[in-house]
Design an enzyme around this catalytic site. Structure first.
Site, mmCIF file in Angstrom:
data_model
loop_
_atom_site.group_PDB
_atom_site.id
_atom_site.type_symbol
_atom_site.label_atom_id
_atom_site.label_comp_id
_atom_site.label_asym_id
_atom_site.label_seq_id
_atom_site.Cartn_x
_atom_site.Cartn_y
_atom_site.Cartn_z
ATOM 1 N N LYS A 101 0.802 -1.306 -0.243
ATOM 2 C CA LYS A 101 0.391 0.167 -0.207
ATOM 3 C C LYS A 101 0.768 1.011 -0.127
ATOM 4 O O LYS A 101 0.207 2.188 -0.794
ATOM 5 C CB LYS A 101 -0.938 -0.079 1.089
ATOM 6 C CG LYS A 101 -2.481 -1.205 1.449
ATOM 7 C CD LYS A 101 -3.337 -0.813 2.393
ATOM 8 C CE LYS A 101 -4.179 -1.896 2.151
ATOM 9 N NZ LYS A 101 -5.275 -1.598 3.449
ATOM 10 N N ASP B 240 -10.204 2.875 2.755
ATOM 11 C CA ASP B 240 -10.392 1.999 3.324
ATOM 12 C C ASP B 240 -10.606 2.851 4.833
ATOM 13 O O ASP B 240 -11.861 2.151 5.474
ATOM 14 C CB ASP B 240 -8.830 1.550 4.035
ATOM 15 C CG ASP B 240 -8.308 0.175 3.145
ATOM 16 O OD1 ASP B 240 -8.621 -0.408 2.881
ATOM 17 O OD2 ASP B 240 -6.578 0.218 3.462
#
Ligand code: ATR
Length: 286
Positions: free
Chosen positions: A77, A113
């Site tokens: 990420k 997220d």
């Protein structure tokens, strides 16, 4: 009348996927393929086992093969950001990307997220975040995304509590321009927290197989609070069970997973995600 469903893979099928290492446990392919089918979109989503050494080439592959969209998970990420053309403001602030949109060969990185978490929290609990006092347990990657998205909702304050106090203070300082924030160590929590409206666990404490662990003393949890956990295995963690016993409204982690995928789906397709069927698909796979 039964809605017509797209099921055929042909020479127009759009390709999507998730890059991670490990990746074979991922439930994203099940969830996103069901979403494409339900929405009548000609797309296929698959899991790619991409190691750190292969990440650069894998991103080049998005361009070369014309993949329309990719999710990025552990451990890529942060590293993936250097290979993209543009990073959206939220992902920049968080310092991590979990969704890549291929916009006519321009690769744009987003982080869904935290916003996925907040959308799930609001839709499932109806909580009013504006002016609320929030407590976040943990100061890692998941906490950063959630803290950013919560800060955007104009709460009165955000307190970060973490085993490593330094990291809590660093995250609070980073949030400073957006919201009134402070960091503290676990030992300070009981004496200085006062009343809060929402407490959210962003750590892995209580996750299978360590289901008896509690991230904070249960005495912090009082009636009327909302208690939220990003863990979804088990669906009801000990933290949530204790909170419920004490009269808190509880919110589990499944919705965060569903909505982070829903945002990715919406960025890629411009179509509203079929949330209910996505949630049902993941639930059935657990
Ligand atoms: P993620 O991306 O899932 O947030 P991370 O960045 O490694 O993962 O962050 C994990 C968070 O959970 C951290 O806040 C970590 O606390 P430390 O900063 O002190 O390491 C917290 N955490 C994980 N396991 C923990 C445990 N057993 N006790 C207390 N805190 C824990």
């Amino acid at each position: 009348m039964e809605k017509e469903k797209q099921g055929k893979i042909d020479s127009h099928t759009g390709l999507y996927g998730v890059f991670g290492d490990p990746i074979r446990h991922s439930r994203s392919p099940l969830m996103l393929n069901q979403a494409f089918q339900e929405a009548g979109i000609n797309g296929v989503y698959t899991a790619f086992h991409v190691t750190s050494e292969q990440l650069k080439d894998a991103v080049a592959g998005i361009r070369a093969l014309g993949l329309r969209g990719v999710n990025v998970t552990i451990p890529h990420k942060v590293d993936v950001m250097q290979y993209l053309d543009e990073i959206h403001e939220g992902a920049q602030f968080i310092g991590a990307v979990n969704t890549i949109v291929n916009d006519k060969d321009r690769l744009i990185g987003y982080n869904t997220d935290g916003i996925g978490y907040v959308r799930s929290l609001k839709e499932e609990t109806g909580i009013e975040l504006r002016g609320a006092k929030l407590l976040i347990i943990g100061a890692g990657g998941a906490a950063r995304g959630i803290a950013y998205a919560l800060a955007k909702e104009a709460p009165a304050s955000i307190t970060i509590v973490n085993r490593t106090k330094d990291k809590a203070e660093q995250l609070a300082a980073h949030l400073g321009p957006l919201v009134s924030a402070r960091g503290m160590g676990m030992d300070e929590l009981e004496n200085s927290i006062g009343s809060v409206d929402l407490v959210v666990n962003t750590t892995s404490i209580g996750m299978h197989p360590n289901v008896d662990e509690l991230p904070i003393p249960a005495s912090i949890l009082t009636a009327g609070m909302t208690a939220s956990d990003i863990i979804y295995n088990p669906l009801t963690t000990r933290f949530l069970a204790e909170a419920k016993d004490r009269g808190c409204l509880i919110h589990g982690g499944l919705g965060m997973f569903v909505y982070q995928g829903a945002y990715a789906f919406e960025y890629w397709t411009g179509t509203a995600a079929p949330i209910a069927i996505m949630r049902e698909t993941v639930l059935q796979s657990l």
